[in-house]
Scaffold this motif. Structure first.
Motif, PDB file in Angstrom:
ATOM      1  N   PHE A  43      -8.095  -7.464  13.252  1.00 36.86           N
ATOM      2  CA  PHE A  43      -7.555  -8.814  13.246  1.00 36.86           C
ATOM      3  C   PHE A  43      -6.602  -9.014  14.431  1.00 36.86           C
ATOM      4  O   PHE A  43      -6.706  -9.994  15.185  1.00 36.86           O
ATOM      5  N   LEU A  68       0.778   9.636  -4.924  1.00 38.61           N
ATOM      6  CA  LEU A  68      -0.022  10.661  -4.265  1.00 38.61           C
ATOM      7  C   LEU A  68       0.841  11.734  -3.645  1.00 38.61           C
ATOM      8  O   LEU A  68       0.476  12.905  -3.599  1.00 38.61           O
ATOM      9  N   ILE A  89      -6.715   2.051   1.651  1.00 38.38           N
ATOM     10  CA  ILE A  89      -5.683   1.923   2.689  1.00 38.38           C
ATOM     11  C   ILE A  89      -6.330   1.948   4.068  1.00 38.38           C
ATOM     12  O   ILE A  89      -6.028   1.127   4.947  1.00 38.38           O
ATOM     13  N   ARG A 133      -6.903 -11.424  17.754  1.00 38.56           N
ATOM     14  CA  ARG A 133      -5.850 -12.404  18.057  1.00 38.56           C
ATOM     15  C   ARG A 133      -5.430 -12.287  19.517  1.00 38.56           C
ATOM     16  O   ARG A 133      -5.236 -13.282  20.207  1.00 38.56           O
ATOM     17  N   ILE A 176      -7.849   5.277  -3.357  1.00 41.19           N
ATOM     18  CA  ILE A 176      -6.709   4.569  -2.763  1.00 41.19           C
ATOM     19  C   ILE A 176      -6.629   4.830  -1.262  1.00 41.19           C
ATOM     20  O   ILE A 176      -6.397   3.925  -0.464  1.00 41.19           O
ATOM     21  N   LEU A 233      -1.159   8.995 -11.738  1.00 38.20           N
ATOM     22  CA  LEU A 233      -1.241   7.581 -11.363  1.00 38.20           C
ATOM     23  C   LEU A 233      -1.095   6.659 -12.571  1.00 38.20           C
ATOM     24  O   LEU A 233      -0.357   5.669 -12.528  1.00 38.20           O
ATOM     25  N   ILE A 286      -6.761  -4.841   9.654  1.00 39.59           N
ATOM     26  CA  ILE A 286      -5.576  -5.359  10.338  1.00 39.59           C
ATOM     27  C   ILE A 286      -5.680  -5.136  11.842  1.00 39.59           C
ATOM     28  O   ILE A 286      -5.436  -6.037  12.658  1.00 39.59           O
ATOM     29  N   PHE A 292      -9.693   9.962 -16.706  1.00 41.02           N
ATOM     30  CA  PHE A 292      -9.555   9.323 -15.412  1.00 41.02           C
ATOM     31  C   PHE A 292      -8.999  10.357 -14.452  1.00 41.02           C
ATOM     32  O   PHE A 292      -7.875  10.826 -14.599  1.00 41.02           O
ATOM     33  N   ALA A 297      -8.896   8.966  -8.084  1.00 39.42           N
ATOM     34  CA  ALA A 297      -8.008   7.833  -7.802  1.00 39.42           C
ATOM     35  C   ALA A 297      -7.385   7.968  -6.418  1.00 39.42           C
ATOM     36  O   ALA A 297      -7.304   6.993  -5.654  1.00 39.42           O
ATOM     37  N   ALA A 298      -6.978   9.178  -6.098  1.00 42.87           N
ATOM     38  CA  ALA A 298      -6.336   9.398  -4.802  1.00 42.87           C
ATOM     39  C   ALA A 298      -7.297   9.081  -3.671  1.00 42.87           C
ATOM     40  O   ALA A 298      -6.940   8.397  -2.696  1.00 42.87           O
ATOM     41  N   SER A 352      -8.792  32.068 -29.444  1.00 42.99           N
ATOM     42  CA  SER A 352      -9.552  31.886 -30.683  1.00 42.99           C
ATOM     43  C   SER A 352     -10.053  33.231 -31.183  1.00 42.99           C
ATOM     44  O   SER A 352     -10.700  33.977 -30.438  1.00 42.99           O
ATOM     45  N   LEU A 405       0.827  -1.211   0.000  1.00 42.44           N
ATOM     46  CA  LEU A 405       0.000   0.000   0.000  1.00 42.44           C
ATOM     47  C   LEU A 405       0.858   1.256   0.000  1.00 42.44           C
ATOM     48  O   LEU A 405       0.519   2.266  -0.640  1.00 42.44           O
ATOM     49  N   ASP A 459     -18.806  34.657 -35.098  1.00 45.96           N
ATOM     50  CA  ASP A 459     -19.026  33.355 -34.454  1.00 45.96           C
ATOM     51  C   ASP A 459     -17.680  32.691 -34.228  1.00 45.96           C
ATOM     52  O   ASP A 459     -16.677  33.074 -34.830  1.00 45.96           O
ATOM     53  N   TRP A 460     -17.682  31.720 -33.347  1.00 44.80           N
ATOM     54  CA  TRP A 460     -16.458  30.974 -33.049  1.00 44.80           C
ATOM     55  C   TRP A 460     -16.646  29.490 -33.352  1.00 44.80           C
ATOM     56  O   TRP A 460     -16.012  28.634 -32.754  1.00 44.80           O
ATOM     57  N   GLY A 466     -12.581  34.965 -33.635  1.00 42.95           N
ATOM     58  CA  GLY A 466     -13.808  34.583 -34.308  1.00 42.95           C
ATOM     59  C   GLY A 466     -13.868  35.006 -35.771  1.00 42.95           C
ATOM     60  O   GLY A 466     -13.080  35.834 -36.231  1.00 42.95           O
ATOM     61  N   ALA A 467     -14.830  34.409 -36.477  1.00 41.68           N
ATOM     62  CA  ALA A 467     -15.074  34.756 -37.882  1.00 41.68           C
ATOM     63  C   ALA A 467     -16.162  35.823 -37.919  1.00 41.68           C
ATOM     64  O   ALA A 467     -17.308  35.566 -37.535  1.00 41.68           O
TER      65      ALA A 467
END
Lengths: 320, 177
Positions: free
Chosen positions: B171, A25, B161, B175, B157, A31, B168, B148, B153-154, A173, A18, B25-26, A175-176
């Protein structure tokens, strides 16, 4: 290895995995790029050759923050648009090391073999940012005939040691713009005699300037005529008139017969974009001259009065 | 007796006037819209020549059923001004796929009275509308470019984590018990 040790090893492995996965990050690496690169690592090179260059003249300047108020601009019909942008130049040797007289701004347009560059050789320093950066403002004229499309901005500056840098990261840009200017805006045919024909307008020609930045292709200067009406509602049909780029009334050759309430392209009429103020009007392709003619025989049934466009609507000179 | 009897207009002071008009116009090509979708096209009217205010009349020659002009069909353009006009393209849900032309003519007329054979100026603008049900809905440009998001994404993830660490801890706690 006992069971507890195995579990601890698994837990440590997961945490390590991990941590490795989270590296992008904290290092601002994209990524996807990072994962892609991960698959291409092939091991350490046994030997490499490096070229090391030592500079003893100080730091070259750097240009950042090239900014414009808008990414879309337009020409000003028949005139000039002042395009403005600003940028920040920095130099680790301090602002006094920047040579303000070399601050330049250019804009460039390229299409096919045609390339146009407009520039300002002396952008203005408008203020310092801390001890090693200065803001500059540039003004560049855009003439009304400049091509529409995407233009590139180039900001550059040198320092006192002659170290120069440029930034070509921003576009805008343009324009026209379809634009025409006509004069005069009204015509008349004077007093006509019944049964006469081919009477030209006494104000011919109407001069049309292309004050925009598009090319009006052949036959695309269009005239919309409307029937003329008298006070007693008698009318003279628009189809009795022609328009031509020469003083010609004959619609079987060069002139074009008008059609009531319909935009009609005038034969061989066109307008290229260009500087209309800098050419001989007689030879200019940026201008067009339209001649109007009451070609038909003046009918004997018409009553003596003024016939005009008040009821039927003004005629239109247009471009596409 | 055949004499001079028709007067087609009277030469008046207006014949010496000059005026111009421009439309910008554009557009870089046809626009794509899905059935049920909409798109806005911006035009700019300018009245920088001459010396008088004008009224621009917008006439939709083609595309009446899918095009409306936000500012209405008569637009005041004072002298020395560039004015934006927003043309809305709205495609009904049941509209057939295909290519549709849109033609808008902008006409000007002087505010100062009428004349004998008076002239307006007109600028015609054309653009195409491609109606395609597979056209994606409008997206923020940044998303379209990257496909993307690094930010998403960050967050994912970090959540993963966190979840694993919690597992853990749980767990180990079990134990020890």
């Amino acid at each position: 290895m006992n069971k507890e040790a195995k579990q601890t090893l698994i837990v440590i492995s997961i945490i390590f995995f991990l941590i490795v996965l989270s590296l992008p990050l904290v290092t601002s690496i994209n990524l996807l790029d990072w994962l892609k690169d991960l698959g291409t690592i092939t091991g350490m090179a046994s030997s490499e050759t490096h070229t090391v260059t030592l500079s003893v003249s100080g730091y070259n300047p750097n240009i950042s923050n090239v900014s414009i108020s808008s990414t879309t601009w337009s020409i000003t019909e028949g005139g000039t648009t002042i395009f403005t942008f600003s940028f920040t130049a920095s130099d680790f040797d301090g602002v006094n090391n920047l040579d303000n007289s070399t601050a330049e701004g250019t804009i460039n347009f390229t299409i096919g073999s045609e390339s146009v560059t407009r520039k300002n050789d002396s952008c203005t320093a408008v203020g310092n940012v801390g001890t090693d950066a200065t803001n500059y403002s540039c003004e560049i004229p855009i003439f009304f005939w400049e091509m529409n499309g995407t233009w590139t901005i180039n900001a550059s500056i040198c320092d006192d040691q002659g170290g120069c840098t440029q930034n070509v990261t921003r576009n805008f840009s343009l324009g026209a713009t379809g634009s025409i200017q006509i004069a005069p805006t009204a015509i008349n045919f004077g007093s006509l005699t019944k049964s006469s024909s081919n009477n030209s307008a006494t104000d011919d020609p109407i001069l049309i300037n292309n004050t925009g930045n598009i090319n009006v292709t052949a036959d695309n200067v269009r005239v919309t005529g409307n029937d003329l009406a008298g006070a007693d509602t008698t009318t003279i049909g628009a189809g009795n008139f022609t328009a031509s780029i020469g003083s010609d009334c004959d619609f079987s050759t060069n002139a074009t017969k008008l059609v009531n309430a319909t935009a009609t392209g005038i034969t061989r009429s066109g307008l290229a974009r260009g500087n209309v103020s800098n050419v001989d009007p007689a030879n200019s392709t940026y201008q067009e001259q339209l001649y109007f003619c009451f070609f038909a025989t003046v009918p004997t049934y018409l009553t003596p009065q003024t016939y005009d466009t008040t009821a039927g609507g003004a005629w239109t000179i247009g471009i596409v | 007796m055949k004499r001079i009897i028709l007067i087609l207009g009277i030469l008046i002071i207006l014949t010496n006037s000059v005026f111009g008009f421009g439309v910008t116009d554009w557009l870089t090509g046809p626009i794509n819209v899905a059935p049920g979708g909409s798109h806005e096209v911006v035009f700019e009217l300018q009245n920088m020549l001459g010396n008088e205010d004008i009224i621009a009349k917008a006439e939709i020659k083609e595309g009446n059923d899918i095009v409306t002009i936000k500012e209405g069909n008569e637009i005041d353009v004072p002298f020395g001004v560039k004015k934006q006009v927003h043309v809305l393209v709205n495609i009904p849900e049941d509209y057939s796929e295909g290519n549709y032309p849109v033609t808008i003519q902008f006409l000007t007329s002087s505010k100062q009275g009428d004349g004998p054979v008076q002239f307006n100026t007109g600028i015609t603008k054309n653009f195409g509308v491609i109606v395609n049900k597979n056209t994606p809905a409008s997206k923020a440009p940044a998303e379209e470019e990257t496909g993307f998001s690094g930010g998403i994404a960050a967050v994912l993830i970090m959540l993963a984590i966190l979840a694993v660490i919690l597992l853990i801890v749980r767990f180990i706690h079990k134990r020890r018990q």
